[in-house]
Scaffold this motif. Sequence first.
Motif, PDB file in Angstrom:
ATOM      1  N   ILE A  97       0.807  -1.232   0.130  1.00  0.00           N
ATOM      2  CA  ILE A  97      -0.287  -0.361  -0.180  1.00  0.00           C
ATOM      3  C   ILE A  97       0.861   1.210  -0.245  1.00  0.00           C
ATOM      4  N   CYS A  98       1.627   1.000   0.833  1.00  0.00           N
ATOM      5  CA  CYS A  98       3.174   1.925   0.785  1.00  0.00           C
ATOM      6  C   CYS A  98       3.186   2.483  -0.985  1.00  0.00           C
ATOM      7  N   TYR A  99       3.929   1.775  -0.788  1.00  0.00           N
ATOM      8  CA  TYR A  99       4.519   1.415  -2.213  1.00  0.00           C
ATOM      9  C   TYR A  99       3.378   1.829  -3.252  1.00  0.00           C
ATOM     10  N   THR A 100       2.291   1.732  -3.488  1.00  0.00           N
ATOM     11  CA  THR A 100       1.511   2.220  -4.944  1.00  0.00           C
ATOM     12  C   THR A 100       1.553   3.592  -3.875  1.00  0.00           C
ATOM     13  N   GLY A 103       4.263   5.595  -5.584  1.00  0.00           N
ATOM     14  CA  GLY A 103       4.045   5.723  -6.706  1.00  0.00           C
ATOM     15  C   GLY A 103       2.845   6.407  -7.599  1.00  0.00           C
ATOM     16  N   LYS A 104       1.563   6.819  -6.733  1.00  0.00           N
ATOM     17  CA  LYS A 104       0.762   7.556  -7.552  1.00  0.00           C
ATOM     18  C   LYS A 104       1.016   8.761  -7.024  1.00  0.00           C
ATOM     19  N   LEU A 105       1.548   9.367  -5.642  1.00  0.00           N
ATOM     20  CA  LEU A 105       1.388  10.665  -5.560  1.00  0.00           C
ATOM     21  C   LEU A 105       2.945  11.245  -6.419  1.00  0.00           C
ATOM     22  N   LEU A 106       4.077  10.440  -6.531  1.00  0.00           N
ATOM     23  CA  LEU A 106       4.947  10.925  -6.930  1.00  0.00           C
ATOM     24  C   LEU A 106       4.782  10.744  -8.688  1.00  0.00           C
ATOM     25  N   PHE A 107       4.202   9.656  -9.830  1.00  0.00           N
ATOM     26  CA  PHE A 107       3.938   9.188 -10.713  1.00  0.00           C
ATOM     27  C   PHE A 107       2.743   9.688 -11.737  1.00  0.00           C
ATOM     28  N   GLY A 108       1.529   9.545 -10.498  1.00  0.00           N
ATOM     29  CA  GLY A 108       0.509   8.965 -11.046  1.00  0.00           C
ATOM     30  C   GLY A 108      -0.404  10.236 -10.873  1.00  0.00           C
ATOM     31  N   MET A 109       0.152  11.362 -10.741  1.00  0.00           N
ATOM     32  CA  MET A 109      -1.093  12.098 -10.608  1.00  0.00           C
ATOM     33  C   MET A 109      -1.311  13.268 -11.687  1.00  0.00           C
ATOM     34  N   PRO A 110      -2.380  13.406 -12.240  1.00  0.00           N
ATOM     35  CA  PRO A 110      -2.585  14.462 -13.782  1.00  0.00           C
ATOM     36  C   PRO A 110      -2.026  15.638 -12.784  1.00  0.00           C
ATOM     37  N   GLN A 219      -5.924   0.334   0.374  1.00  0.00           N
ATOM     38  CA  GLN A 219      -5.635  -0.880   0.005  1.00  0.00           C
ATOM     39  C   GLN A 219      -6.401  -0.379  -2.021  1.00  0.00           C
ATOM     40  N   ASP A 220      -7.309  -0.428  -1.378  1.00  0.00           N
ATOM     41  CA  ASP A 220      -8.825   0.893  -2.415  1.00  0.00           C
ATOM     42  C   ASP A 220      -8.501   1.953  -2.840  1.00  0.00           C
ATOM     43  N   ALA A 221      -8.598   2.526  -1.859  1.00  0.00           N
ATOM     44  CA  ALA A 221      -8.116   3.752  -1.500  1.00  0.00           C
ATOM     45  C   ALA A 221      -6.413   4.187  -2.469  1.00  0.00           C
ATOM     46  N   ALA A 222      -5.749   3.655  -1.781  1.00  0.00           N
ATOM     47  CA  ALA A 222      -4.692   3.924  -2.959  1.00  0.00           C
ATOM     48  C   ALA A 222      -4.923   3.371  -4.117  1.00  0.00           C
ATOM     49  N   SER A 223      -4.488   2.227  -3.965  1.00  0.00           N
ATOM     50  CA  SER A 223      -5.499   2.144  -5.948  1.00  0.00           C
ATOM     51  C   SER A 223      -5.818   3.238  -6.754  1.00  0.00           C
ATOM     52  N   LEU A 224      -7.154   3.754  -6.700  1.00  0.00           N
ATOM     53  CA  LEU A 224      -7.363   4.504  -7.585  1.00  0.00           C
ATOM     54  C   LEU A 224      -7.684   5.773  -6.639  1.00  0.00           C
ATOM     55  N   LEU A 225      -6.452   6.200  -6.478  1.00  0.00           N
ATOM     56  CA  LEU A 225      -6.642   7.310  -5.659  1.00  0.00           C
ATOM     57  C   LEU A 225      -6.031   8.838  -6.663  1.00  0.00           C
TER      58      LEU A 225
END
Length: 278
Positions: A97-100, A103-110, A219-225
């Motif tokens: 979850i932390c890894y997700t 990755g989302k915060l650094l590279f997955g945000m529009p 986990q659900d919150a992180a995957s669809l952040l």
Amino acid sequence: MLKRLRRAHPVGYCLLTEVVFLAVLMVVPVLLVLLLAMLGVDLTRVDDYFLSAIQELLGALVAVFFLKKTDNLGLLRRRGSGFFNGILVGMFPFAMICYTLYGKLLFGMPTDRPLRTGWQIAWYFIGMFTVGVAEEFLFRGVIAQTLLEHFGTSRAGIWKACLLSGFFFGGAHLTNILSSAPFGVLMQCVFAGSLGVLFAAIYFRTGNLWVLVFLHGAQDAASLLAGGLYGTENMSTAVSSYDSTMLLSVLVYLIPTFFLLRKKKIGEVGLYFGKDIQ
């Protein structure tokens, strides 16, 4: 009646609880939308995660109903190893979850879309948390618990309970076929099934259902952040994007399950659940 069914036909009882749970989840949104339309509410302004939160809350009530009718409501108060010790047992999914999130915060945000409103973001996190509550109450608190009591706390019994409860959990995601691409749904079922096996192992090792509620919701919150913060995706589009790489989840989640249920530690299951075995 439910007590007798659970005792005499535990697998059939688990199937019944899942069917009722899924039926409620499928019917509630339709009825809620109809009610809002009758009240003159502009449905275009109703947040999807608000509807999801209500849907999952009622699903949780279904699970509570089955727990109460079979005298298992006390599972919601059971401390087991404690919450923080439980997180240590569940360190692998917590680290994922932390890894997700990283990755989302650094590279997955529009970068070309504004944040959604505060209320929309709040409903997103509430919706994800209620998913964790509803599904863990049902799939671990009702189904995995029932199967463990049936198969017993021997190593073989624990593995049977983990694998079969994971099968029930994975199969429940077939309902997403109504809104997502079939192959993506199939991959989600495989992913969810293997995760369900791991979650059952964590539940049996910790005796604390709230550890799983936290891990599942996070986990659900992180995957669809990105979708929750910016509205770029939802569960339907995410599932449709799943491909054959999701098959790796079988190894990703079953390897730590073997570690959790190793011979040296499997005796701990009896500490929390031994008295449940008649």
